[in-house]
Enzyme design. Structure first.
Site, PDB file in Angstrom:
ATOM      1  N   MET A   6       0.826  -1.199   0.000  1.00  0.00           N
ATOM      2  CA  MET A   6       0.000   0.000   0.000  1.00  0.00           C
ATOM      3  C   MET A   6       0.865   1.255   0.000  1.00  0.00           C
ATOM      4  O   MET A   6       0.498   2.259  -0.581  1.00  0.00           O
ATOM      5  CB  MET A   6      -0.911   0.021   1.219  1.00  0.00           C
ATOM      6  CG  MET A   6      -1.947  -1.088   1.188  1.00  0.00           C
ATOM      7  SD  MET A   6      -2.880  -1.138   2.728  1.00  0.00           S
ATOM      8  CE  MET A   6      -4.480  -0.585   2.141  1.00  0.00           C
ATOM      9  N   LEU A  40      -6.220   6.490  -0.755  1.00  0.00           N
ATOM     10  CA  LEU A  40      -6.674   5.404   0.115  1.00  0.00           C
ATOM     11  C   LEU A  40      -8.198   5.394   0.230  1.00  0.00           C
ATOM     12  O   LEU A  40      -8.841   4.369   0.033  1.00  0.00           O
ATOM     13  CB  LEU A  40      -6.004   5.575   1.484  1.00  0.00           C
ATOM     14  CG  LEU A  40      -6.177   4.478   2.520  1.00  0.00           C
ATOM     15  CD1 LEU A  40      -4.859   4.309   3.306  1.00  0.00           C
ATOM     16  CD2 LEU A  40      -7.272   4.779   3.523  1.00  0.00           C
ATOM     17  N   LEU A  65     -10.736  -1.319  -1.098  1.00  0.00           N
ATOM     18  CA  LEU A  65     -10.454  -1.216   0.337  1.00  0.00           C
ATOM     19  C   LEU A  65     -11.725  -0.916   1.112  1.00  0.00           C
ATOM     20  O   LEU A  65     -11.990  -1.480   2.166  1.00  0.00           O
ATOM     21  CB  LEU A  65      -9.413  -0.118   0.581  1.00  0.00           C
ATOM     22  CG  LEU A  65      -8.941   0.046   2.019  1.00  0.00           C
ATOM     23  CD1 LEU A  65      -8.040  -1.130   2.416  1.00  0.00           C
ATOM     24  CD2 LEU A  65      -8.185   1.357   2.200  1.00  0.00           C
ATOM     25  N   TYR A  74       2.617  11.718  11.505  1.00  0.00           N
ATOM     26  CA  TYR A  74       3.854  11.489  10.738  1.00  0.00           C
ATOM     27  C   TYR A  74       4.973  12.415  11.211  1.00  0.00           C
ATOM     28  O   TYR A  74       6.151  12.034  11.233  1.00  0.00           O
ATOM     29  CB  TYR A  74       3.608  11.639   9.232  1.00  0.00           C
ATOM     30  CG  TYR A  74       3.029  10.368   8.618  1.00  0.00           C
ATOM     31  CD1 TYR A  74       3.849   9.267   8.370  1.00  0.00           C
ATOM     32  CD2 TYR A  74       1.683  10.269   8.306  1.00  0.00           C
ATOM     33  CE1 TYR A  74       3.324   8.093   7.835  1.00  0.00           C
ATOM     34  CE2 TYR A  74       1.149   9.103   7.761  1.00  0.00           C
ATOM     35  CZ  TYR A  74       1.974   8.016   7.533  1.00  0.00           C
ATOM     36  OH  TYR A  74       1.467   6.859   7.007  1.00  0.00           O
ATOM     37  N   SER A  79       6.832   8.271   6.306  1.00  0.00           N
ATOM     38  CA  SER A  79       6.894   6.819   6.455  1.00  0.00           C
ATOM     39  C   SER A  79       8.226   6.284   5.924  1.00  0.00           C
ATOM     40  O   SER A  79       8.667   6.681   4.850  1.00  0.00           O
ATOM     41  CB  SER A  79       5.748   6.183   5.666  1.00  0.00           C
ATOM     42  OG  SER A  79       5.969   4.804   5.532  1.00  0.00           O
ATOM     43  N   ARG A  86       0.445   1.313  -3.699  1.00  0.00           N
ATOM     44  CA  ARG A  86      -0.946   1.479  -4.115  1.00  0.00           C
ATOM     45  C   ARG A  86      -1.401   2.935  -4.020  1.00  0.00           C
ATOM     46  O   ARG A  86      -2.232   3.376  -4.816  1.00  0.00           O
ATOM     47  CB  ARG A  86      -1.805   0.568  -3.217  1.00  0.00           C
ATOM     48  CG  ARG A  86      -3.260   0.441  -3.559  1.00  0.00           C
ATOM     49  CD  ARG A  86      -3.503  -0.280  -4.859  1.00  0.00           C
ATOM     50  NE  ARG A  86      -4.912  -0.190  -5.233  1.00  0.00           N
ATOM     51  CZ  ARG A  86      -5.472   0.873  -5.786  1.00  0.00           C
ATOM     52  NH1 ARG A  86      -4.748   1.958  -6.043  1.00  0.00           N
ATOM     53  NH2 ARG A  86      -6.747   0.890  -6.093  1.00  0.00           N
ATOM     54  N   TYR A  87      -0.886   3.672  -3.021  1.00  0.00           N
ATOM     55  CA  TYR A  87      -1.450   5.012  -2.777  1.00  0.00           C
ATOM     56  C   TYR A  87      -0.432   6.154  -2.881  1.00  0.00           C
ATOM     57  O   TYR A  87      -0.797   7.312  -2.690  1.00  0.00           O
ATOM     58  CB  TYR A  87      -2.117   5.060  -1.389  1.00  0.00           C
ATOM     59  CG  TYR A  87      -3.133   3.958  -1.191  1.00  0.00           C
ATOM     60  CD1 TYR A  87      -4.148   3.753  -2.121  1.00  0.00           C
ATOM     61  CD2 TYR A  87      -3.075   3.115  -0.084  1.00  0.00           C
ATOM     62  CE1 TYR A  87      -5.068   2.726  -1.966  1.00  0.00           C
ATOM     63  CE2 TYR A  87      -3.990   2.098   0.093  1.00  0.00           C
ATOM     64  CZ  TYR A  87      -4.987   1.901  -0.854  1.00  0.00           C
ATOM     65  OH  TYR A  87      -5.893   0.894  -0.697  1.00  0.00           O
ATOM     66  N   CYS A 137      -8.168  -9.105   0.714  1.00  0.00           N
ATOM     67  CA  CYS A 137      -8.683  -8.398  -0.461  1.00  0.00           C
ATOM     68  C   CYS A 137      -8.358  -6.910  -0.371  1.00  0.00           C
ATOM     69  O   CYS A 137      -8.210  -6.236  -1.383  1.00  0.00           O
ATOM     70  CB  CYS A 137     -10.201  -8.562  -0.551  1.00  0.00           C
ATOM     71  SG  CYS A 137     -10.710 -10.271  -0.641  1.00  0.00           S
ATOM     72  N   HIS A 140      -3.192  -5.401  11.809  1.00  0.00           N
ATOM     73  CA  HIS A 140      -4.202  -4.416  11.419  1.00  0.00           C
ATOM     74  C   HIS A 140      -5.559  -5.124  11.354  1.00  0.00           C
ATOM     75  O   HIS A 140      -5.671  -6.198  10.782  1.00  0.00           O
ATOM     76  CB  HIS A 140      -3.845  -3.816  10.064  1.00  0.00           C
ATOM     77  CG  HIS A 140      -4.496  -2.490   9.807  1.00  0.00           C
ATOM     78  ND1 HIS A 140      -5.855  -2.341   9.701  1.00  0.00           N
ATOM     79  CD2 HIS A 140      -3.963  -1.254   9.657  1.00  0.00           C
ATOM     80  CE1 HIS A 140      -6.130  -1.064   9.484  1.00  0.00           C
ATOM     81  NE2 HIS A 140      -4.997  -0.378   9.452  1.00  0.00           N
ATOM     82  N   ASP A 186       8.603  -0.917   9.388  1.00  0.00           N
ATOM     83  CA  ASP A 186       7.968   0.092  10.223  1.00  0.00           C
ATOM     84  C   ASP A 186       7.103   1.011   9.388  1.00  0.00           C
ATOM     85  O   ASP A 186       7.460   1.381   8.272  1.00  0.00           O
ATOM     86  CB  ASP A 186       9.056   0.931  10.924  1.00  0.00           C
ATOM     87  CG  ASP A 186       9.482   0.285  12.231  1.00  0.00           C
ATOM     88  OD1 ASP A 186       8.591  -0.173  12.973  1.00  0.00           O
ATOM     89  OD2 ASP A 186      10.694   0.241  12.510  1.00  0.00           O
ATOM     90  N   GLU A 245       1.689   2.525  11.848  1.00  0.00           N
ATOM     91  CA  GLU A 245       1.034   1.615  12.793  1.00  0.00           C
ATOM     92  C   GLU A 245       1.998   1.066  13.845  1.00  0.00           C
ATOM     93  O   GLU A 245       1.563   0.641  14.906  1.00  0.00           O
ATOM     94  CB  GLU A 245       0.365   0.449  12.046  1.00  0.00           C
ATOM     95  CG  GLU A 245      -0.905   0.805  11.298  1.00  0.00           C
ATOM     96  CD  GLU A 245      -0.649   1.369   9.911  1.00  0.00           C
ATOM     97  OE1 GLU A 245       0.533   1.579   9.567  1.00  0.00           O
ATOM     98  OE2 GLU A 245      -1.611   1.619   9.178  1.00  0.00           O
ATOM     99  N   GLU A 250       1.361   4.309  16.406  1.00  0.00           N
ATOM    100  CA  GLU A 250       0.276   3.671  17.157  1.00  0.00           C
ATOM    101  C   GLU A 250       0.811   2.755  18.271  1.00  0.00           C
ATOM    102  O   GLU A 250       0.433   2.898  19.435  1.00  0.00           O
ATOM    103  CB  GLU A 250      -0.615   2.890  16.193  1.00  0.00           C
ATOM    104  CG  GLU A 250      -1.968   2.551  16.780  1.00  0.00           C
ATOM    105  CD  GLU A 250      -2.883   1.891  15.760  1.00  0.00           C
ATOM    106  OE1 GLU A 250      -2.514   1.810  14.562  1.00  0.00           O
ATOM    107  OE2 GLU A 250      -3.966   1.427  16.168  1.00  0.00           O
ATOM    108  N   CYS A 257     -18.343 -12.255  -2.332  1.00  0.00           N
ATOM    109  CA  CYS A 257     -17.756 -11.273  -3.259  1.00  0.00           C
ATOM    110  C   CYS A 257     -18.724 -10.930  -4.383  1.00  0.00           C
ATOM    111  O   CYS A 257     -19.285 -11.818  -5.026  1.00  0.00           O
ATOM    112  CB  CYS A 257     -16.460 -11.820  -3.853  1.00  0.00           C
ATOM    113  SG  CYS A 257     -15.663 -10.700  -5.037  1.00  0.00           S
ATOM    114  N   CYS A 266     -12.587  -8.024  -9.022  1.00  0.00           N
ATOM    115  CA  CYS A 266     -11.958  -9.245  -8.490  1.00  0.00           C
ATOM    116  C   CYS A 266     -12.161 -10.398  -9.472  1.00  0.00           C
ATOM    117  O   CYS A 266     -11.265 -11.215  -9.689  1.00  0.00           O
ATOM    118  CB  CYS A 266     -12.561  -9.616  -7.138  1.00  0.00           C
ATOM    119  SG  CYS A 266     -12.000  -8.553  -5.801  1.00  0.00           S
TER     120      CYS A 266
END
Lengths: 397, 397
Positions: free
Chosen positions: B49, B65, B71, B96, B103, B137-138, B169, B236, B313, B316, B320, B378, B383
């Site tokens: 991601m 996201l 998602l 952040y 990140s 992904r983002y 998924c 998560h 890392d 999260e 978190e 689904c 998919c």
């Protein structure tokens, strides 16, 4: 005194040349000792929720089940449990009537126990003889009856062996709390050396037995059908309140599934689904019934249902999976719906039961370290007390 | 042409005795071939991601996201995603900022990729050279950018390697749908031979790396503290709607945990707990924060948090787990709160990444059989299309 006479008769001739007085007195003493202090058995106490053996047991089974605060908390439970048991009895009786008039769980547990104790006598002669006792949570034989039988047999060493491969507070946890209470009531706190097999969800014998039964069932398909086959592992669901309290059951069932699929070399796609949800509250999903309908819609024709958290047939396999979901599958266009046999009298499985006990005896462990940790959301004084009791007997704690 | 000159200069003296014309023409041809058709690399496309590298990337990261329908599905998603991204940006920027301004996921993925490709060149010379590409992904590097880079390198064979050990998924599934779209857009359907590593949650190298990092952390306790230690595996969470649809992630995380605990010989009690729940809908529990508070109340002093579903890392772990839950632990009386290092640059782990790719290449499998099975609930056409696309290239389907 027949055995003493026999012992004297069988005396080897060379012994007769010894002084009659010495020989006969030593043989006499040995025979007397065998007679009066016969080595007590190592007890294997097989615990399970149990099921009604006859239709007339259904009401009391339900009453005991709905009264168990380790399984569920209801408002005014002593009253509501009576009301629910009375209200649900007719339909549940009807379900049991459709599967032959009762649960076969006692028959199978007895058979498993008998084979297991024989194998144990062979592979663990140092702890022989072994004898199984059965303690059901909601029907006879009860925990108290099992403890009484063990007392009569003068048991000094007992292994509590949950018949649920995956640990849940609702099943094994409830049985252990009941046992703790029973041990105290029967005054067996100091007379017996207790230990506990609290989970065995990835034991190789259990995995092998399950995988081989799946392979056997898959052989019923044509090669073309088999190529399309989907394996649905179905386990009894839990209310989300129990999952969110921190019950380890969902993760342990997940691990069982992964081990079985590894043994099957990942040749088939699969899903873990959850059955037997009741009532209006949220339960863990996906529901087995929804999965059957969903895959029917996706055009899947060949679904193989695997009971992954039961060790013998009961209402959840014979009625729910076979009859109820069998019908649903037909309606959903799943023409190749099959259910893998329960472990029942499977030889690989009964051998596994013996191996699990043998490995436990060899480990000298009272219980797993994992068992001592209560759920993060646990507020049950019973769970706390049971753990404190066994910890007080455990030199590693 | 420098390499051609060099090749000619390095000609062994005995070759010079051959007819100059023959020798020089064959060498010339070989050199030309090397120069113009250098063997393209086996591409390892690491998908994740991703996370915002700088504070100014936070807004776009959130927007992408919340726009991802794989998602989450929101009403009027193209509008709501903008609104939520704008609304949440300040607080997420602040988080952040507290972990160093961004990140570290790109830094770690690059490092993991570089080490992995070197090891692969050694252990799999037949598929060398290997080159890693990153598709987030983002955030950048995006899937499209990665595909563009692979095109430039004239890639003919590519392994898509999800950087999530357990399949969901929401993560790997979303990346694969995006990739399918990207492959078509870039016209790389026939020019590249694709295959996919879709999950590796019980790979021995991953398990070993995780277990050894836990052991390292446990050494920081005194023996007395260690005896009381509880291991909390934190992953998560997922919304219950995704769990009930049939996402395999919870069971796969459960299996990872069981494997790690087996490697640690069950020496410590443990729980699997779930973090990062947001919004008003039901998510899978128990929540990590509730578990910390609960064990605090039960008098547990030594909790070891293990990130079990992240490979490096990010927010999260660094915000978190370390900051937010560190503070909560202190408030809850958990004096021995520790967090196990993320896998990051761990050598056992980077070796495992290479082994996973090598085993995949050797298997000649396009993707696991499991991946082709959609969730029972689904209804996503994406998919379905992604699976149909890869199945059309798969001789075993």
């Amino acid at each position: 005194m027949a055995s003493l006479t026999l012992a004297l008769r069988r005396t080897a001739p060379q012994l007769r040349t010894q002084s009659f007085r010495n020989a006969s007195s030593s043989m006499f003493m040995r025979a007397i000792t065998t007679e009066t202090t016969k080595k007590p058995p190592t007890a294997i106490l097989m615990t399970n929720m149990g099921g009604p053996e006859k239709l007339d047991d259904v009401h009391d089974f339900l009453l005991n089940l709905f009264s168990d605060r380790d399984l569920m908390q209801l408002p005014l439970q002593s009253l509501t449990s009576k009301w629910i048991a009375k209200r649900r009895s007719p339909s549940i009786r009807e379900q049991y009537a459709q599967i032959g008039g009762g649960s076969p769980i006692l028959k199978w547990t007895r058979k498993q126990g008998e084979v297991m104790e024989k194998i144990l006598d062979e592979i663990s002669p140092e702890t022989a003889p072994h004898k199984h006792y059965i303690a059901f949570r909601y029907v006879t034989p009860s925990t108290d009856a099992a403890l009484e039988a063990m007392k009569k047999d003068n048991v000094k060493r007992a292994v509590v062996f949950t018949q649920y491969p995956q640990y849940s507070c609702s099943t094994t946890g409830s049985s252990l709390n009941e046992l703790h209470h029973g041990i105290k009531a029967a005054g067996m706190e100091d007379s017996v050396d207790w230990s506990i097999i609290d989970r065995w969800n990835t034991h190789p014998g259990f995995i092998e037995a399950t995988a081989s039964l799946i392979e056997k069932k898959l052989k019923e398909y044509t090669p073309e059908e088999r190529k399309d086959a989907v394996i649905l592992f179905s386990a009894h669901s839990l209310p989300m309140s129990v999952v969110n309290r921190g019950d380890t059951y969902p993760a342990e069932v997940g691990a069982s599934v992964q081990h079985v699929m590894k043994r099957l070399e990942g040749k088939y796609p699969h899903r873990l689904v959850w059955q037997s949800q009741v009532g209006p509250s949220a339960w863990l999903g996906p529901q087995t019934s929804d999965a059957i309908e969903g895959y029917g819609k996706q055009g899947k024709k060949n679904l193989v249902l695997v009971p992954i958290a039961f060790t013998s047939d009961h209402i959840e396999t014979l009625f729910e999976l076979d009859l109820e979901y069998g019908e649903l599958a037909e309606k959903s266009g799943v023409t190749g719906f099959k259910r893998v046999e329960a472990l029942n009298g499977n030889e690989i499985f009964t051998r596994a039961l013996a191996d699990i006990v043998k490995e436990h005896l060899d480990s000298k462990q009272l219980v797993s370290r994992q068992w001592y940790l209560r759920c993060p959301g646990c507020t049950s004084e019973k769970c706390k007390d049971t753990r404190e009791y066994f910890a007080s007997k455990d030199s590693t704690q």
